[in-house]
Scaffold this motif. Sequence first.
Motif, PDB file in Angstrom:
ATOM      1  N   UNK A  87     -21.135  10.913  -6.248  1.00  0.00           N
ATOM      2  CA  UNK A  87     -20.591  12.270  -6.151  1.00  0.00           C
ATOM      3  C   UNK A  87     -19.681  12.567  -7.332  1.00  0.00           C
ATOM      4  N   UNK A  88     -18.848  11.622  -7.697  1.00  0.00           N
ATOM      5  CA  UNK A  88     -17.910  11.823  -8.803  1.00  0.00           C
ATOM      6  C   UNK A  88     -18.643  11.992 -10.134  1.00  0.00           C
ATOM      7  N   UNK A  89     -19.700  11.232 -10.351  1.00  0.00           N
ATOM      8  CA  UNK A  89     -20.488  11.381 -11.580  1.00  0.00           C
ATOM      9  C   UNK A  89     -21.092  12.779 -11.668  1.00  0.00           C
ATOM     10  N   UNK A  90     -21.653  13.252 -10.558  1.00  0.00           N
ATOM     11  CA  UNK A  90     -22.251  14.584 -10.545  1.00  0.00           C
ATOM     12  C   UNK A  90     -21.184  15.664 -10.686  1.00  0.00           C
ATOM     13  N   UNK A  91     -20.039  15.475 -10.046  1.00  0.00           N
ATOM     14  CA  UNK A  91     -18.966  16.465 -10.148  1.00  0.00           C
ATOM     15  C   UNK A  91     -18.488  16.588 -11.587  1.00  0.00           C
ATOM     16  N   UNK A  92     -18.350  15.467 -12.275  1.00  0.00           N
ATOM     17  CA  UNK A  92     -17.935  15.533 -13.680  1.00  0.00           C
ATOM     18  C   UNK A  92     -18.972  16.285 -14.514  1.00  0.00           C
ATOM     19  N   UNK A  93     -20.240  16.027 -14.269  1.00  0.00           N
ATOM     20  CA  UNK A  93     -21.303  16.742 -14.987  1.00  0.00           C
ATOM     21  C   UNK A  93     -21.189  18.245 -14.753  1.00  0.00           C
ATOM     22  N   UNK A  94     -21.010  18.633 -13.503  1.00  0.00           N
ATOM     23  CA  UNK A  94     -20.904  20.056 -13.160  1.00  0.00           C
ATOM     24  C   UNK A  94     -19.670  20.673 -13.831  1.00  0.00           C
ATOM     25  N   UNK A  95     -18.528  20.025 -13.717  1.00  0.00           N
ATOM     26  CA  UNK A  95     -17.304  20.557 -14.325  1.00  0.00           C
ATOM     27  C   UNK A  95     -17.454  20.732 -15.825  1.00  0.00           C
ATOM     28  N   UNK A  97     -10.305  14.749 -12.303  1.00  0.00           N
ATOM     29  CA  UNK A  97     -11.236  13.901 -11.559  1.00  0.00           C
ATOM     30  C   UNK A  97     -10.530  13.164 -10.421  1.00  0.00           C
ATOM     31  N   UNK A  98      -9.294  12.760 -10.642  1.00  0.00           N
ATOM     32  CA  UNK A  98      -8.533  12.109  -9.562  1.00  0.00           C
ATOM     33  C   UNK A  98      -8.323  13.077  -8.403  1.00  0.00           C
ATOM     34  N   UNK A  99      -8.027  14.331  -8.720  1.00  0.00           N
ATOM     35  CA  UNK A  99      -7.857  15.345  -7.670  1.00  0.00           C
ATOM     36  C   UNK A  99      -9.174  15.579  -6.929  1.00  0.00           C
ATOM     37  N   UNK A 100     -10.291  15.573  -7.648  1.00  0.00           N
ATOM     38  CA  UNK A 100     -11.599  15.733  -7.014  1.00  0.00           C
ATOM     39  C   UNK A 100     -11.938  14.535  -6.136  1.00  0.00           C
ATOM     40  N   UNK A 101     -11.588  13.337  -6.587  1.00  0.00           N
ATOM     41  CA  UNK A 101     -11.819  12.126  -5.785  1.00  0.00           C
ATOM     42  C   UNK A 101     -11.038  12.212  -4.466  1.00  0.00           C
ATOM     43  N   UNK A 102      -9.791  12.662  -4.566  1.00  0.00           N
ATOM     44  CA  UNK A 102      -8.959  12.821  -3.373  1.00  0.00           C
ATOM     45  C   UNK A 102      -9.561  13.868  -2.433  1.00  0.00           C
ATOM     46  N   UNK A 103     -10.032  14.979  -3.018  1.00  0.00           N
ATOM     47  CA  UNK A 103     -10.664  16.035  -2.221  1.00  0.00           C
ATOM     48  C   UNK A 103     -11.881  15.479  -1.468  1.00  0.00           C
ATOM     49  N   UNK A 104     -12.790  14.808  -2.176  1.00  0.00           N
ATOM     50  CA  UNK A 104     -13.981  14.259  -1.535  1.00  0.00           C
ATOM     51  C   UNK A 104     -13.611  13.252  -0.452  1.00  0.00           C
ATOM     52  N   UNK A 105     -12.697  12.347  -0.764  1.00  0.00           N
ATOM     53  CA  UNK A 105     -12.321  11.312   0.188  1.00  0.00           C
ATOM     54  C   UNK A 105     -11.803  11.934   1.480  1.00  0.00           C
ATOM     55  N   UNK A 109     -19.751  27.616  -0.337  1.00  0.00           N
ATOM     56  CA  UNK A 109     -20.701  26.771  -1.048  1.00  0.00           C
ATOM     57  C   UNK A 109     -20.201  26.552  -2.468  1.00  0.00           C
ATOM     58  N   UNK A 110     -20.309  25.316  -2.929  1.00  0.00           N
ATOM     59  CA  UNK A 110     -19.780  24.977  -4.248  1.00  0.00           C
ATOM     60  C   UNK A 110     -20.577  23.839  -4.880  1.00  0.00           C
ATOM     61  N   UNK A 111     -20.380  23.687  -6.165  1.00  0.00           N
ATOM     62  CA  UNK A 111     -20.945  22.554  -6.892  1.00  0.00           C
ATOM     63  C   UNK A 111     -22.473  22.529  -6.821  1.00  0.00           C
ATOM     64  N   UNK A 112     -23.088  23.710  -6.702  1.00  0.00           N
ATOM     65  CA  UNK A 112     -24.550  23.793  -6.669  1.00  0.00           C
ATOM     66  C   UNK A 112     -25.036  23.541  -8.089  1.00  0.00           C
ATOM     67  N   UNK A 113     -25.855  22.522  -8.258  1.00  0.00           N
ATOM     68  CA  UNK A 113     -26.262  22.132  -9.611  1.00  0.00           C
ATOM     69  C   UNK A 113     -27.665  21.555  -9.588  1.00  0.00           C
ATOM     70  N   UNK A 114     -28.433  21.914 -10.612  1.00  0.00           N
ATOM     71  CA  UNK A 114     -29.769  21.368 -10.839  1.00  0.00           C
ATOM     72  C   UNK A 114     -29.836  20.861 -12.269  1.00  0.00           C
ATOM     73  N   UNK A 115     -30.425  19.688 -12.471  1.00  0.00           N
ATOM     74  CA  UNK A 115     -30.551  19.181 -13.837  1.00  0.00           C
ATOM     75  C   UNK A 115     -31.405  20.165 -14.641  1.00  0.00           C
ATOM     76  N   UNK A 116     -31.024  20.395 -15.899  1.00  0.00           N
ATOM     77  CA  UNK A 116     -31.714  21.407 -16.706  1.00  0.00           C
ATOM     78  C   UNK A 116     -33.233  21.254 -16.773  1.00  0.00           C
ATOM     79  N   UNK A 117     -33.747  20.035 -16.809  1.00  0.00           N
ATOM     80  CA  UNK A 117     -35.195  19.813 -16.968  1.00  0.00           C
ATOM     81  C   UNK A 117     -36.024  20.345 -15.801  1.00  0.00           C
ATOM     82  N   UNK A 118     -35.401  20.531 -14.624  1.00  0.00           N
ATOM     83  CA  UNK A 118     -36.182  20.984 -13.461  1.00  0.00           C
ATOM     84  C   UNK A 118     -35.668  22.296 -12.880  1.00  0.00           C
ATOM     85  N   UNK A 119     -34.915  23.031 -13.649  1.00  0.00           N
ATOM     86  CA  UNK A 119     -34.429  24.321 -13.161  1.00  0.00           C
ATOM     87  C   UNK A 119     -35.600  25.286 -12.970  1.00  0.00           C
TER      88      UNK A 119
END
Length: 154
Positions: free
Chosen positions: A16-24, A40-48, A92-102
């Motif tokens: 989740x953290x890897x994907x969140x960093x990509x999205x951000x 990222x630390x704040x996002x980790x705390x949020x997810x946890x 709804x948040x953090x909706x993301x698709x890798x560019x190759x399959x958009x």
Amino acid sequence: MKIEIERAELSDLETLMQWRETVLREVFSIPKGEPMEELLAANREYYTHGLRTGEHIACFAYHGDKIVGCGGVCLYSEMPSPDNPTGKCAYLMNIYTVPAVRKQGVGETVVRWLSEEAKRCGAGKVYLEASDVAYPLYRKLGFRDMKGYLKLDA
């Protein structure tokens, strides 16, 4: 393209953290080398916290055994009103698709899945912020403009 959605668990925190960093980095145009430790630390705390309490539901979109997208929904309560008698909300948040399959149904599948989860949790209001690129997809899925909202920067 066949897409399978899998709910993320606390054990998926590193993914989740890897994907969140990509999205951000993509959404906010943060260069690859620019440090983001505090954010990222704040996002980790949020997810946890959110995954433990059920205040956040996250998912991954798979094509075969490869993750090709992700998304999440923040669940919270507001004062009940005529347009939301339960007071339960889903953002709804953090909706993301890798560019190759958009434009191949990944985002649509993620949004539909998250919306159904939100409704299953009793949300009377489901909403999101849309980029210009994604706006037509959200309209197609039945989202309407929310008139009258303003934002105060903290």
